[in-house]
Design an enzyme around this catalytic site. Sequence first.
Site, short mmCIF file in Angstrom:
data_model
loop_
_atom_site.label_atom_id
_atom_site.label_comp_id
_atom_site.label_asym_id
_atom_site.label_seq_id
_atom_site.Cartn_x
_atom_site.Cartn_y
_atom_site.Cartn_z
N GLU B 26 0.80 -1.23 -0.04
CA GLU B 26 0.10 0.01 0.03
C GLU B 26 0.84 1.41 0.13
OE1 GLU B 26 -2.51 -0.21 3.63
OE2 GLU B 26 -2.37 -2.14 3.50
N TYR B 135 -7.66 5.22 -3.87
CA TYR B 135 -8.57 5.84 -2.86
C TYR B 135 -8.19 6.86 -2.43
CZ TYR B 135 -7.35 3.17 1.18
OH TYR B 135 -6.56 2.59 2.15
N ASP B 137 -7.17 8.10 1.08
CA ASP B 137 -7.09 7.70 2.53
C ASP B 137 -7.12 8.96 3.22
OD1 ASP B 137 -6.86 6.50 4.75
OD2 ASP B 137 -4.96 5.28 3.94
N GLU B 142 -4.17 6.95 -2.26
CA GLU B 142 -3.42 5.64 -1.77
C GLU B 142 -3.67 4.71 -2.77
OE1 GLU B 142 -3.32 3.89 2.14
OE2 GLU B 142 -3.44 2.09 1.53
N SER B 144 -3.27 0.35 -3.37
CA SER B 144 -3.20 -0.54 -2.79
C SER B 144 -2.96 -1.57 -3.80
CB SER B 144 -4.36 -1.03 -1.77
OG SER B 144 -4.40 0.03 -0.73
N HIS B 198 2.68 0.54 3.29
CA HIS B 198 2.52 -0.57 4.06
C HIS B 198 2.90 -1.93 3.23
CE1 HIS B 198 -0.41 1.61 7.13
NE2 HIS B 198 1.03 2.07 6.97
N ASN B 200 1.67 -6.17 3.07
CA ASN B 200 0.87 -7.10 3.71
C ASN B 200 1.20 -8.47 3.43
OD1 ASN B 200 -1.42 -5.40 4.82
ND2 ASN B 200 -1.40 -4.58 2.82
N ARG B 282 -3.53 -11.46 8.34
CA ARG B 282 -2.69 -10.60 7.37
C ARG B 282 -1.91 -9.81 8.14
NH1 ARG B 282 -4.15 -4.89 5.26
NH2 ARG B 282 -5.67 -5.14 6.73
N HIS B 284 0.21 -6.90 8.79
CA HIS B 284 0.37 -5.58 8.38
C HIS B 284 1.50 -4.93 8.81
CE1 HIS B 284 -1.93 -1.25 8.17
NE2 HIS B 284 -1.79 -1.87 6.99
#
Lengths: 69, 549
Positions: B26, B135, B137, B142, B144, B198, B200, B282, B284
């Site tokens: 992300e 989208y 954020d 952001e 993803s 980030h 994941n 998950r 993160h």
Amino acid sequence: MAIQDQRNTGARPEEQDEVTPDPTPAPAPGQSQDNSQTEGVDDLLDEIDGVLESNAEEFVRGFVQKGGQ
Amino acid sequence: MTETSFASARPTDLPPLTVHRVMGTETEYGIIAPGISDANATVLSTQVVNAYAATLREGLGNLTGTRWDYTDEAPLSDARGWQIGRAAAEPSQLTDEPPVLTAEQVALVDRAGDEPAEDAAVLMNLVLGNGARLYVDHAHPEYSSPEVTSPLDAVRWDRAGDVVVQRAMARIAATPGFSPVILYKNNTDNKSVSYGSHENYLVPRSVPFGRIAAALIPFFVTRQVICGAGRVGIGALNQQPGFQLSQRADFFENEVGLETTVRRPIINTRDEPHAVAEKYRRLHVIIGDANLSEVSNYLKLGTTSLILSLIENELIPVPEIAEPVRELQAVSHDPSLRHLVTLTDGRRVTALEIQEMYLEAARSAVDVQGGGDAQTEDVLARWESLLVTLGRDQLAAARQVDWVAKLKVLQAYRDRDALEWNDPRLALIDLQYADIRPSKGLYYRLAARGEMEQLVSDDDVVAAVADPPRDTRAYFRGRCISSFPKEVVGASWDSIIFELPSQRRLQRIQTREPLRGTAALTEELFAGSRTAEEFVSRLQGGPEPSMAP
């Protein structure tokens, strides 16, 4: 250009060197840059000079973000 | 791969040691409009999403999935086994609520203008044909990435996100009446604020979270030597001049915790699997820097995935760091890489030596199982070689590592113009390294000169802007969006919502198994369905129920 930007720095070089150790490792004895390497660096810096935003201080000050994750 | 005499020493019911697993990235981009002094960051971020939507409308016309399905979002669920109340949470932790714009702010967003009647809504969210999500954020756009199964694919679809926002930026710049917007793939404004990039990783639920946290903390404290993005300035408030390895290190205050926006922890405990919760968690990861260097990004994802594999196999040596948060910052603040980290057993070792402990453990465990798959061997070889280079001469790693590439440029300026670390030009170089415009971004200028090692071809990246990965449920999501743009009215990581003329109720198709919905399982179904009606009916009880994701 360098001289112009120097006026924005408040510290003398000696003071700076105490606060922040120079992160570049010292070159080994006998190791020297040959001309082609120097030209490569000069050429790179010329290119970056050409794309850098014009008023560094103002531009950096204007880059204000809101918090994120 | 040949069997070795060691192979029998390893229980056969353990998962293989590998860098392969379901993963994704992300990126929250920094955003400014230099022409507008008081620009609202949420409005600018919304412009990016809507500008990208406009480019899609102009192209193939596939635009859908604009409604995010928040049903399964649980940002306040803690992996340690509890849930915090919404009232107790920071507002910015409530990531399962879409942001809201005022009417005046809506007026500032380009809606491409061509179809005002049909597409009057301002979009805050897009699900893309490549399976990704773009989208707003809060105050940042952001991207993803879609779920992939290898670090190399993660690099590819992460770079695809950079191309997505480049196209959005170009669209805004070309729209009359709009001030150009610039995005930055960095993590701090160097004043007081940080925003995340980030990672994941899908991990079996059966692996105890405490073991994951204990084994990862020393790894995360030290991996910045290979994947730090570099920063001019020390301290969360940039209160001291200097250079450090990491964009993010100074913004971390805790070892383990649920928060991502305040009191940031080295290990984030958000337990929101976006998958079958009984089987998976998950992980993160919020501590990483946004990488432009492909090698840094590849090794960040590859080594972390491999260490998780070791943890699953209970093979990890755990060097325990006495004060992880303090050492995270101390390691970042010493680009000579000579800082000694104090372990709880009293030993004092460098960050490179801690990384070598993890490398050794991974190398020997992979050898015991008789070798690794090709990408695992590649990650191990590059990791080892990079640690050796960094131990010998940091600047020799400039082609591979973001912080070193940045430092090399900064050092050249310091040498040529005798600049101090608090010179605004060095701060500008730091910032502009991450400028995502290929003509202006210093990373892109270095790459164009062949000074950054590339792992993925530009053609593959451009293809990944349109195409989903073939080996995860992202394939199903992306193909649904591309194939049935009118009928797919919502989507999320684990669902696709169809609105069909023949059905009064919305049809919600769950995709809770990340490794189903692949091309192998669903490509024929897409090829053989002429309409969305036919597709959904075949999926839901048709002749091939086994294909359902």
